[in-house]
Design a protein around this motif. Structure first.
Motif, mmCIF file in Angstrom:
data_model
loop_
_atom_site.group_PDB
_atom_site.id
_atom_site.type_symbol
_atom_site.label_atom_id
_atom_site.label_comp_id
_atom_site.label_asym_id
_atom_site.label_seq_id
_atom_site.Cartn_x
_atom_site.Cartn_y
_atom_site.Cartn_z
ATOM 1 N N THR A 78 0.851 -1.187 0.000
ATOM 2 C CA THR A 78 0.000 0.000 0.000
ATOM 3 C C THR A 78 0.891 1.242 0.000
ATOM 4 O O THR A 78 2.103 1.151 0.191
ATOM 5 N N VAL B 56 -5.402 8.227 0.003
ATOM 6 C CA VAL B 56 -5.043 6.982 -0.674
ATOM 7 C C VAL B 56 -4.066 6.156 0.155
ATOM 8 O O VAL B 56 -3.449 5.221 -0.355
ATOM 9 N N ASN C 221 -4.427 2.485 -0.206
ATOM 10 C CA ASN C 221 -4.571 1.938 -1.563
ATOM 11 C C ASN C 221 -3.274 1.244 -1.974
ATOM 12 O O ASN C 221 -2.191 1.637 -1.540
ATOM 13 N N ASP D 155 -2.590 1.193 -7.839
ATOM 14 C CA ASP D 155 -3.878 1.809 -8.178
ATOM 15 C C ASP D 155 -3.811 3.329 -8.292
ATOM 16 O O ASP D 155 -4.834 3.974 -8.460
#
Lengths: 319, 278
Positions: free
Chosen positions: B119, B169, B172, B176
């Motif tokens: 991430t 984010v 995320n 992505d």
């Protein structure tokens, strides 16, 4: 029938421990090891010979099997540090074949193709009545312990580095990580689990021969990890149970399907494995349980009055 | 082994600039006669220059001048065939990348090489230094030292995300993100290491002008915090905007070093970019 189910579950636990080892090496650290069967053999032989020839206690034999396999795996990884991806995989396959050939030919040490028999079983005298049930429980405990270790490694900063170097070893190196040293440790950790599984297998069947440790076994384990979800330890457990169920259930096909005998079953099993691989890779390339994404929780709400970057900041709680 | 005669010639080619810099603080990064060729192609042909601390130094030159190869050689990804790299007075020539990073010199990548299965916040935390939980035994026993360090890195990573306005984010996967967000992450994670100097490889390649300005602002504020930069970039507006000094490379050598205005008006530089006028 019950004893058959117990034996099947025991085998599933042993395979699961082996698959967890492969998942640490391949799923978590991205190194393809086609030599799983060879490491399994090292663990099995080290434990069996340690117990039958050197008179090691059973726990000592199991420890020796895991430790020796870990050492061999770590050294192999160190020796192969300059090889990448496919080349690395090919040499690991070679290592496994060397192990099997040595086991077959060094008769003074391994009894060659006669195999090692009368491998002692732990606490046999204590649980004489339902020994198979006790041994299943022991295998489940050892598998659970391997699972706990693999999960701890995955969730820790150590596992984060493994995932990073799996994605891009150069970025991991620039991030300040000694890539080879992490790979060696991942291989040794996975090797310990595969070696432990080997020691368990020897106790379970009380008899090992070189022709158990063929590359087909490695393929089964790869199928288990791929099916369950490469990188996911929980998925690996699930995948192994399914693979063992599928492999064992084909035994009964001979009695049910007309015109199918033992020979056809043996050949059909290989085809079935191939079909399973194709189906998974087409339908669910990530496996049944994809590798979980670790959510990083903050220790405190974002509006905390704490001023930036203090070294004592947010040490109180952890995720 | 470097060739002393060639090195002297290289230095004299830099010319008057150097006599001025000799009174300034000692060089932080010294590149001295680096040579590197791939097969018959010479990528670095005895490049020499020095980067002073506390500045943003631009590294420009036409395509194929050897800028990225120089970064690869300085950051330890390729071993140069000859020449020396000194960082803060220490010889770092040919050290592996992780040792160079530990010495306080870290590079970014041209194409934002996010680690796709990590991430955003893990990408940042990965770059944090001295995490005892990267030792296997500490990882398996979850020592208090590991958890303290992890909490601190998490806090630092969160602050970095705030600074780069990427908190939404945080969880995320890096794969992505948009191209511009990846560029910000690339800058953020090298900053997480708290380096003394950063080699930035095309930080604004392929980003829109307003994000390029934003990135320029981040780089300048890091310079003000005491981090030195060597920046490869083709966006001349950005180079002119943020760089205190510019080094021009052409054909594997250092062509000149000076302020952006001096470099822009130099006919050798114009020739290198445009080709010789007919």
């Amino acid at each position: 029938m019950l004893s058959y189910v117990v034996a099947m579950l025991t085998l599933a636990a042993i395979y699961a421990t082996m698959a967890l080892g492969l998942n640490v090496m391949w799923g978590m650290a991205g190194m393809v090891n086609f030599g799983v069967a060879g490491f399994f053999a090292i663990g099995a032989y080290a434990a069996a010979l340690g117990e039958t020839r050197l008179g090691l206690p059973i726990a000592g034999g199991m420890l020796a099997g895991a430790a020796l396999t870990a050492a061999v795996a770590g050294l192999a990884c160190l020796g192969l540090r300059r090889l990448r991806d496919d080349y690395f995989a090919i040499v690991t396959l070679g290592i496994a074949e060397v192990v099997r050939t040595v086991a077959d030919n060094e008769i003074w040490l391994t009894h060659g193709s006669d195999g090692v028999s009368n491998i002692p079983q732990p606490l046999r005298g204590l649980f004489a009545a339902h020994y198979d049930l006790f041994y299943l429980a022991l295998c489940v405990v050892l598998t659970a312990a391997s699972y706990a270790v693999a999960e701890a490694a995955r969730a820790a900063p150590f596992g984060r580095v493994l995932r990073a170097l799996r994605d891009d070893p150069q970025v991991a190196a620039v991030a300040g990580k000694n890539v080879v040293w992490f790979q060696v440790r991942a291989f040794a950790l996975g090797g310990a689990m595969i070696g432990l599984a080997g020691a368990m297998y020897g106790q379970f069947t009380q008899y090992i021969t070189p022709d158990i440790f063929v590359p087909l076994l490695t393929i089964y384990i790869f199928l288990a990890v791929t099916l369950g979800g490469k990188g996911s330890n929980t998925g690996t457990l699930l995948g192994t149970v399914i693979v063992v169920l599928v492999l064992e259930s084909t035994r009964f096909a001979a009695g049910i399907l007309p015109g199918i005998g033992a020979v056809q079953i043996a050949a059909g099993r290989g085809m079935l494995i191939g079909v399973c691989f194709l189906a998974i890779l087409q339908l669910r390339p990530g496996g049944m349980l994809a590798e979980p994404v670790l959510r990083v929780r903050r220790a405190a709400p974002p509006q905390a009055s704490r001023s930036g970057g203090g070294d004592q900041a947010s040490a109180a709680s952890d995720t | 082994m470097p060739l002393p005669a060639a090195r002297r010639k290289e230095r004299s080619a830099i010319g008057a600039e150097h006599s001025v810099t000799s009174v300034a603080p000692a060089a932080l990064l010294e590149i001295d006669g680096l040579r590197l060729s791939f097969g018959g192609v010479t990528a670095l042909d005895g490049v020499s220059f020095a980067v002073r601390p506390g500045l943003i130094t631009g590294l420009i030159g036409p395509n194929g001048a050897g800028k990225t190869t120089l970064f690869n050689a300085v950051s330890g990804m390729i071993r140069p065939h000859a020449g020396r790299v000194r960082f803060d007075g220490h010889d770092i020539t040919g050290l592996p990348p992780e040792r160079i990073t530990k010495a306080g010199l870290i590079r970014s990548f041209q194409i934002a090489r996010g680690l796709p299965t990590l991430t955003v916040i893990e990408n940042l935390m990965l770059y944090g230094a001295e995490q005892p939980g990267e030792a296997l035994w500490q990882a398996l026993t979850r020592t208090p030292a590991m958890r303290r360090r992890e909490a601190l890195l998490r806090e630092q990573a969160w602050q970095m995300l705030q600074r780069l306005e990427l908190q939404p984010v945080a969880d995320n996967l890096a794969s992505d993100l948009s191209g511009g967000q990846k560029k910000l992450i690339e800058l953020g994670r090298v900053l997480m290491r708290r380096p003394r100097m950063i080699l930035l490889d095309e930080p604004a390649a392929g980003v829109n002008p307003s994000l390029a300005r934003l990135l320029g602002g981040h780089i300048r504020s890091c310079r003000d915090d005491g981090i030195s930069f060597l920046v490869v970039e083709h966006n001349m507006a950005l180079i002119g905007d943020i760089c205190d000094e510019v080094v021009v490379m052409a054909e594997g050598r250092c062509l000149m070093q000076g302020s952006f205005a001096e470099v822009r008006n130099d006919h050798r530089v114009q020739t290198a970019y445009m080709g010789r006028a007919a």
